[in-house]
Design a protein around this motif. Structure first.
Motif, PDB file in Angstrom:
ATOM      1  N   GLN A  87       0.905  -0.923  -0.154  1.00 56.21           N
ATOM      2  CA  GLN A  87       0.568  -0.028  -0.259  1.00 56.21           C
ATOM      3  C   GLN A  87       0.976   1.293   0.102  1.00 56.21           C
ATOM      4  N   ASP A  88       1.613   1.715   0.676  1.00 60.85           N
ATOM      5  CA  ASP A  88       2.895   2.689   1.289  1.00 60.85           C
ATOM      6  C   ASP A  88       3.882   1.850   0.922  1.00 60.85           C
ATOM      7  N   SER A  89       4.381   1.701   0.023  1.00 59.11           N
ATOM      8  CA  SER A  89       6.044   1.115  -0.186  1.00 59.11           C
ATOM      9  C   SER A  89       7.275   2.412   0.451  1.00 59.11           C
ATOM     10  N   GLY A  90       7.091   3.542   0.373  1.00 58.07           N
ATOM     11  CA  GLY A  90       7.603   4.360   0.523  1.00 58.07           C
ATOM     12  C   GLY A  90       7.956   5.186   2.924  1.00 58.07           C
ATOM     13  N   HIS A  91       7.336   4.245   3.291  1.00 55.66           N
ATOM     14  CA  HIS A  91       7.036   4.584   3.957  1.00 55.66           C
ATOM     15  C   HIS A  91       6.513   3.449   5.218  1.00 55.66           C
ATOM     16  N   HIS A  92       6.261   2.074   4.355  1.00 51.65           N
ATOM     17  CA  HIS A  92       6.173   0.547   5.119  1.00 51.65           C
ATOM     18  C   HIS A  92       6.233  -0.599   3.768  1.00 51.65           C
ATOM     19  N   PRO A  93       7.476  -0.693   2.870  1.00 56.30           N
ATOM     20  CA  PRO A  93       8.368  -1.461   2.284  1.00 56.30           C
ATOM     21  C   PRO A  93       8.061  -3.057   2.768  1.00 56.30           C
ATOM     22  N   ILE A  94       8.349  -3.629   2.221  1.00 51.58           N
ATOM     23  CA  ILE A  94       8.298  -5.120   3.114  1.00 51.58           C
ATOM     24  C   ILE A  94       9.832  -5.519   2.664  1.00 51.58           C
ATOM     25  N   THR A  95      10.405  -5.963   3.733  1.00 53.76           N
ATOM     26  CA  THR A  95      12.060  -6.346   4.267  1.00 53.76           C
ATOM     27  C   THR A  95      12.242  -6.923   3.238  1.00 53.76           C
ATOM     28  N   THR A  96      13.301  -7.162   2.608  1.00 49.91           N
ATOM     29  CA  THR A  96      14.232  -8.238   1.875  1.00 49.91           C
ATOM     30  C   THR A  96      14.899  -9.029   3.475  1.00 49.91           C
ATOM     31  N   ARG A  97      15.285  -8.261   4.138  1.00 47.07           N
ATOM     32  CA  ARG A  97      15.937  -9.092   4.766  1.00 47.07           C
ATOM     33  C   ARG A  97      14.753  -9.461   6.870  1.00 47.07           C
ATOM     34  N   GLY A  98      15.444 -10.641   7.036  1.00 47.14           N
ATOM     35  CA  GLY A  98      14.280 -10.545   8.346  1.00 47.14           C
ATOM     36  C   GLY A  98      14.872 -12.000   9.055  1.00 47.14           C
ATOM     37  N   ASN A  99      13.976 -11.948  10.415  1.00 45.84           N
ATOM     38  CA  ASN A  99      14.626 -13.358  11.338  1.00 45.84           C
ATOM     39  C   ASN A  99      13.128 -14.244  10.755  1.00 45.84           C
ATOM     40  N   LEU A 100      13.336 -15.385  10.894  1.00 47.46           N
ATOM     41  CA  LEU A 100      12.168 -16.183  10.916  1.00 47.46           C
ATOM     42  C   LEU A 100      12.231 -17.446  12.251  1.00 47.46           C
ATOM     43  N   ARG A 101      12.924 -16.914  13.341  1.00 48.20           N
ATOM     44  CA  ARG A 101      12.733 -18.145  14.629  1.00 48.20           C
ATOM     45  C   ARG A 101      11.418 -17.877  15.090  1.00 48.20           C
ATOM     46  N   ARG A 102      10.665 -18.814  15.362  1.00 49.62           N
ATOM     47  CA  ARG A 102       9.544 -19.102  16.243  1.00 49.62           C
ATOM     48  C   ARG A 102       9.711 -20.680  17.306  1.00 49.62           C
ATOM     49  N   TRP A 103       9.292 -19.898  18.653  1.00 46.03           N
ATOM     50  CA  TRP A 103       9.422 -20.746  19.240  1.00 46.03           C
ATOM     51  C   TRP A 103      10.763 -21.454  19.788  1.00 46.03           C
ATOM     52  N   MET A 104      12.310 -20.391  18.967  1.00 41.23           N
ATOM     53  CA  MET A 104      12.757 -20.135  20.112  1.00 41.23           C
ATOM     54  C   MET A 104      13.788 -21.650  18.713  1.00 41.23           C
ATOM     55  N   PHE A 105      12.618 -21.555  17.285  1.00 39.05           N
ATOM     56  CA  PHE A 105      13.546 -22.645  16.235  1.00 39.05           C
ATOM     57  C   PHE A 105      13.711 -21.921  14.879  1.00 39.05           C
ATOM     58  N   GLU A 106      14.664 -22.055  13.933  1.00 33.54           N
ATOM     59  CA  GLU A 106      14.659 -20.944  13.262  1.00 33.54           C
ATOM     60  C   GLU A 106      13.730 -21.735  12.192  1.00 33.54           C
TER      61      GLU A 106
END
Length: 228
Positions: A87-106
């Motif tokens: 909706q607004d790539s200038g203020h809130h784009p989808i990042t291309t780097r992130g952490n997928l850790r859930r429940w203490m597991f990658e």
């Protein structure tokens, strides 16, 4: 997921209805039909498939195809995998780097099932899941939990995709996946199918499974107490 139906879609057979008919007559023909759709590269045909994927019974039709010709169903489901609308790539784009850790597991993949959609208001165009950012630059809280950047420097390159078929997490479809034969086991390498299974596990099955474990642990504590 809210879907705006095209009135003309009720007057013609959908691609998924054609696939079901082919499956009952010749399963190999249904696979060739799906391959031809993927290979065609025609934008008009791609738009039709995406629009047909959002009819009321598309997920049910796909479940039938999965039982009879899983490779054809996998091709069609992969064909409706698209980039979400930002909706607004200038203020809130989808990042291309992130952490997928859930429940203490990658995790290799994380999934969300959310109702936010973009409706292009154009005949023949399907609605698309949307990465929202309202006026004032506020965004839904689930965005931060879905893709977050850690302070440990262990973030990885990620890609975000959306499946354009609503109501995909149906019992019929999950049962159909459970009946896939070993000869067709390669369908489980598909991003869209892995996403459906991952989403069902984390959002539906895992909470119930943990509750069951908790009740079992409580039962054993009671038995142990009585035994003492």
């Amino acid at each position: 997921m809210d879907v705006v139906k095209n009135e003309s879609s009720s007057k013609r057979r959908s691609v998924f209805e054609d696939l079901v008919l082919l499956c009952f007559r010749n399963m190999q023909a249904s696979l060739e039909f799906a391959r031809e759709i993927v290979r065609s590269g025609k934008q008009e045909l791609q738009d039709k498939v995406c629009l047909d994927a959002q009819t009321d019974d598309a997920a049910d039709k796909l479940a039938v195809v999965f039982r009879m010709a899983p490779q054809a169903a996998e091709l069609m489901l992969q064909h409706v995998l698209h980039d979400p609308h930002v909706q607004d790539s200038g203020h809130h784009p989808i990042t291309t780097r992130g952490n997928l850790r859930r429940w203490m597991f990658e995790q290799d993949m994380v999934c969300e099932y959310q109702p936010d959609v973009y409706n292009p208001q154009v005949d023949g165009k399907a609605v698309v899941p949307m990465w929202c950012c309202e006026s004032g630059h506020s965004h839904p809280a689930w965005h931060d939990a879905f893709i977050y950047q850690s302070d440990t420097g262990k973030d990885a390159e990620i890609v975000t995709k959306a499946v354009l078929m609503p109501n995909i997490l149906t019992l019929d479809l999950l049962i159909s996946l459970a009946t896939v034969r070993s000869a067709d086991i390669s369908v489980f390498t598909s991003t869209s199918i892995l996403g459906a299974i991952t989403c069902a596990w984390h959002n539906l099955v895992f909470p119930s499974y943990m509750m069951l474990l908790a009740f079992n642990a409580l039962d054993w504590m009671v038995f142990f107490t009585w035994g003492c």
